[in-house]
Design a protein around this motif. Sequence first.
Motif, short mmCIF file in Angstrom:
data_model
loop_
_atom_site.label_atom_id
_atom_site.label_comp_id
_atom_site.label_asym_id
_atom_site.label_seq_id
_atom_site.Cartn_x
_atom_site.Cartn_y
_atom_site.Cartn_z
N ARG A 36 39.96 54.54 36.02
CA ARG A 36 38.90 54.30 35.04
C ARG A 36 37.70 53.58 35.65
NH1 ARG A 36 42.17 52.89 29.40
NH2 ARG A 36 43.02 55.00 29.15
N GLY A 37 37.95 52.62 36.55
CA GLY A 37 36.83 51.97 37.23
C GLY A 37 36.00 52.97 38.01
N TRP A 38 36.70 53.83 38.76
CA TRP A 38 36.00 54.86 39.53
C TRP A 38 35.27 55.83 38.61
CZ3 TRP A 38 36.74 60.13 39.13
CH2 TRP A 38 36.06 60.92 40.07
N PHE A 39 35.91 56.20 37.50
CA PHE A 39 35.33 57.19 36.61
C PHE A 39 34.02 56.70 36.01
CE2 PHE A 39 34.79 58.78 32.26
CZ PHE A 39 34.66 60.14 32.52
N TRP A 40 34.02 55.47 35.48
CA TRP A 40 32.81 54.98 34.84
C TRP A 40 31.69 54.74 35.84
CZ3 TRP A 40 31.88 55.86 30.05
CH2 TRP A 40 32.92 55.97 29.15
N LEU A 68 24.78 40.83 33.96
CA LEU A 68 25.79 41.83 33.65
C LEU A 68 26.89 41.87 34.71
CD1 LEU A 68 23.61 44.80 32.37
CD2 LEU A 68 25.14 43.36 31.04
N ALA A 69 26.50 41.68 35.96
CA ALA A 69 27.48 41.74 37.04
C ALA A 69 28.57 40.67 36.87
CB ALA A 69 26.79 41.59 38.38
N GLU A 96 30.02 46.05 39.26
CA GLU A 96 30.92 44.92 39.02
C GLU A 96 31.37 44.83 37.57
OE1 GLU A 96 28.13 43.89 42.41
OE2 GLU A 96 27.97 44.78 40.41
N LYS A 97 30.62 45.45 36.68
CA LYS A 97 30.92 45.36 35.25
C LYS A 97 31.63 46.62 34.78
CE LYS A 97 30.93 43.89 31.06
NZ LYS A 97 31.91 42.84 30.71
N TRP A 98 32.76 46.48 34.12
CA TRP A 98 33.51 47.62 33.57
C TRP A 98 33.19 47.76 32.09
CZ3 TRP A 98 39.14 46.63 35.68
CH2 TRP A 98 39.11 46.74 37.08
N ARG A 147 37.10 41.67 32.21
CA ARG A 147 35.99 42.28 32.92
C ARG A 147 35.42 43.50 32.17
NH1 ARG A 147 36.87 44.53 39.08
NH2 ARG A 147 34.80 45.44 39.44
N ARG A 148 36.25 44.14 31.34
CA ARG A 148 35.81 45.36 30.65
C ARG A 148 35.30 45.02 29.25
NH1 ARG A 148 39.84 48.75 31.57
NH2 ARG A 148 38.67 49.98 33.08
#
Length: 252
Positions: A36-40, A68-69, A96-98, A147-148
């Motif tokens: 999911r991190g990679w996807f977004w 935001l980071a 850095e932000k999910w 983080r998300r």
Amino acid sequence: MILRLLKRIALIIVGPLIFLFVAFVPALCSKRPGFRGWFWRTVSRSCSWLLWFLDVKVDISDAAIQALASDENSVIAVNHRSHLDGFCMLHVIPDEKWVTFGAKKELCRAALLKRGFQGAGLLEIDRDKGKHALESLTDAVRDMPRRRSPILFVEGTRARTPGLPPFKAGAVLIAQATGRSVRPFVIIGADKLLPHGVFWPRAGTIRIEVLDQITPDPAAETDAEVAHLRAAMAKVYDSASGEATSFEDKAA
């Protein structure tokens, strides 16, 4: 003018391929660790390319990006006036932000998109279920890593009247129930480039202001906390929208 024409022709060719990739890759790879991190991040870059093809720029300060980071434990609340809003939001979100989006049930259950959206972790919002839908959404946010953050459009749908209309209470209710803060985003000028009923946006610049986190009091009346959030966002929107300009290509 020629460059713009070439970019739009390229978008007509490349755009559907990008859409298919983003829509269907979660159905194939969603079980992989870190997907999911990679996807977004991939979606964010795809949005950046889309805006480049459309000659739409986004003005946001370096301080806002830095905020935001390091942002944690928040619900992101955004005003909504144009189909460009989501693309602009994801364009400026740093790696850095999910994030994930709350989306209406009809979109999440579309036959071609259902598996992809589920794999990407979109939050389904069933407006017909009222309280039960809010409870389900709250539980999903409570289980998220700090983080998300979910991105929620505070008007509930695209606004068509001047200024900010009354807000839905969802973002504040979720923040009160989960102990999260609300991180307001104010988008200015998107509806000038792509108003309701228009298919192809004009070239120009959209401005995004990121406000400090607001922490609703769990013991306070929700309506009062919603009014406080709206007042903070309206102050920025009303001030900035008077200054914002949409820059059409002089050759157009």
